[in-house]
Enzyme design. Structure first.
Site, short mmCIF file in Angstrom:
data_model
loop_
_atom_site.label_atom_id
_atom_site.label_comp_id
_atom_site.label_asym_id
_atom_site.label_seq_id
_atom_site.Cartn_x
_atom_site.Cartn_y
_atom_site.Cartn_z
N ASP A 152 -38.34 -33.44 25.78
CA ASP A 152 -39.24 -34.59 25.56
C ASP A 152 -40.35 -34.12 24.62
O ASP A 152 -40.86 -34.89 23.80
CB ASP A 152 -39.94 -35.03 26.86
CG ASP A 152 -38.99 -35.65 27.88
OD1 ASP A 152 -38.05 -36.35 27.47
OD2 ASP A 152 -39.20 -35.41 29.10
N HIS B 242 -40.05 -32.92 29.98
CA HIS B 242 -38.91 -32.01 29.84
C HIS B 242 -39.16 -31.27 28.53
O HIS B 242 -39.84 -31.79 27.63
CB HIS B 242 -37.60 -32.78 29.72
CG HIS B 242 -37.22 -33.50 30.99
ND1 HIS B 242 -37.12 -34.86 31.06
CD2 HIS B 242 -36.94 -33.03 32.22
CE1 HIS B 242 -36.78 -35.21 32.30
NE2 HIS B 242 -36.68 -34.12 33.03
C1 GLO Z 1 -33.82 -36.26 39.47
C2 GLO Z 1 -35.10 -35.59 39.36
C3 GLO Z 1 -35.63 -35.58 37.96
C4 GLO Z 1 -36.66 -34.47 37.80
C5 GLO Z 1 -37.11 -34.32 36.37
C6 GLO Z 1 -38.06 -33.15 36.21
O1 GLO Z 1 -33.30 -36.52 40.51
O2 GLO Z 1 -36.00 -36.14 40.25
O3 GLO Z 1 -36.21 -36.82 37.63
O4 GLO Z 1 -37.76 -34.71 38.60
O5 GLO Z 1 -36.00 -34.15 35.57
O6 GLO Z 1 -37.38 -31.98 36.12
#
Ligand code: GLO
Ligand code: MG
Length: 345
Positions: free
Chosen positions: A53, A50
């Site tokens: 992150d 993210h």
């Molecule tokens: C939630 C999502 C989340 C995304 C992550 C990447 O349901 O799967 O984990 O994949 O935030 O944007």
């Protein structure tokens, strides 16, 4: 079936601490360096990020600070020999995204969402990836009358166009999910993601990411979603996991709830040559809340192991016999062939 090696990936959030809506964490927080070290040890090649992150407290930082920190992270990844698979703007935490991000009813909030996404694209550049993942967490409604669906489509396209214009190389990988946190989302399936791509000014750079659990929550077979996306050449990333029925998003280890559905996803990846253009297999899985600290990585290790075992199963499937059963329209025998193959008899 062409044989090739798969490359694996996960995100720092996949080493989560066990918090759920009903109770606090059950494991202490770990540092990023610890997570990176573990990722490498487990034989994973890349990490997903993210934007926050990569650069913590991103909203309080200047562009120069963001650049400095992201470049510092890139050096640390290079030293570890780990690639950044993607960057995703986290548009679901801030007070500015309470009523949605790109589709918020408040123009100031929409502006915030777009600016934050452009920053996430800059971070993707610093980290050396051309994929921006868009999980549109809050683009939907709790109450349908609160927004116009037609206007929301236009707002999404406007936001995507701004991102595409900001960087001529960036590719947008939309990660659809039909619900949670919203009651109903605007882009619930791969069909929606690929259809909205056509409304942008550069449809070639708008593709998708499939998450197994999200497809299941939409009542779909993830293997069909994989075939569909790959028929368009638009499956640019993948979140494998598992889900036991229509309930909250479970992010279980790959194959944990339904081995046959997992097998069919692997077959779909194999027949379409997923990974041959450098795409990664990512596991968006979480440890069970009960998991002890000493077993903290097991859900990732197990998902990778199950995936590789299913690749062997897909490659050793008796295709000729299956084709005979299909020609005879003896699907009962085909069913048993699959079951016994999976059981190893
Ligand atoms: C939630 C999502 C989340 C995304 C992550 C990447 O349901 O799967 O984990 O994949 O935030 O944007
Ligand atoms: Mg996901």
């Amino acid at each position: 079936m062409a044989n090739h090696q798969y490359k694996f990936c996960f995100g720092p959030w996949n080493l989560s601490e066990g918090q759920d809506p009903y109770g606090p964490t059950t494991r202490p927080a770990q540092t990023f360096a610890w997570k990176l070290g573990r990722l490498k040890k487990l034989g994973f090649e890349a990490m997903m990020f993210h934007d926050d992150d990569a650069v913590t407290d991103i909203d309080g930082k200047s562009d120069a600070q963001v650049r400095k920190e992201a470049k510092g992270l890139k050096r640390c990844l290079d030293d570890a020999g780990v690639a950044a698979e993607m960057v995703a703007p986290r548009l679901w935490f801030s007070p500015m995204t309470i009523d949605g991000a790109y589709t918020s009813n408040d123009p100031k909030c929409r502006k915030y969402a777009i600016e934050r996404s452009l920053r996430a694209i800059d971070i993707a550049n610093y980290l050396g990836t051309d994929i921006l993942v868009l999980w549109l967490a809050r683009e939907g409604t709790y109450l349908r009358e609160s927004k116009s669906g037609r206007r929301s489509v236009a707002l999404l396209v406007e936001a995507f166009d701004k991102m595409l214009a900001h960087d001529k190389r960036i590719r947008l990988a939309i990660e659809p999910k039909p619900n949670e946190p919203m009651d109903v989302a605007y882009l619930p399936t791969i069909g929606h993601a690929l259809a909205i791509a056509q409304l942008t000014h550069d449809p070639k750079r708008v593709g998708c990411l499939i998450e197994s659990a999200h497809a299941m929550l939409a009542g779909l077979d993830p293997a069909d979603e994989i075939d569909f996306a790959m028929a368009f050449g638009k499956l640019w990333s993948l979140h494998l996991n598992d889900q036991n029925g229509l309930k909250f998003d479970q992010d279980k280890p790959f194959g944990s709830a339904n081995l046959r559905v997992a097998f069919n996803q692997v077959r779909a990846l194999e027949r379409n040559g997923y990974g041959k253009k450098g795409e990664y297999v990512c596991f968006d899985v979480h440890p069970f809340r009960t998991t002890k600290v000493e077993h903290w990585l097991a859900h990732l290790e197990n998902s990778r192991r199950t995936f590789l075992l299913l690749v062997e199963k897909a490659r050793s499937f008796e295709e000729k016999r299956a084709q005979q059963r299909i020609a005879e329209r003896d699907y009962q025998a085909l069913d048993q062939l699959v079951i016994e193959h999976l059981l190893g008899v």
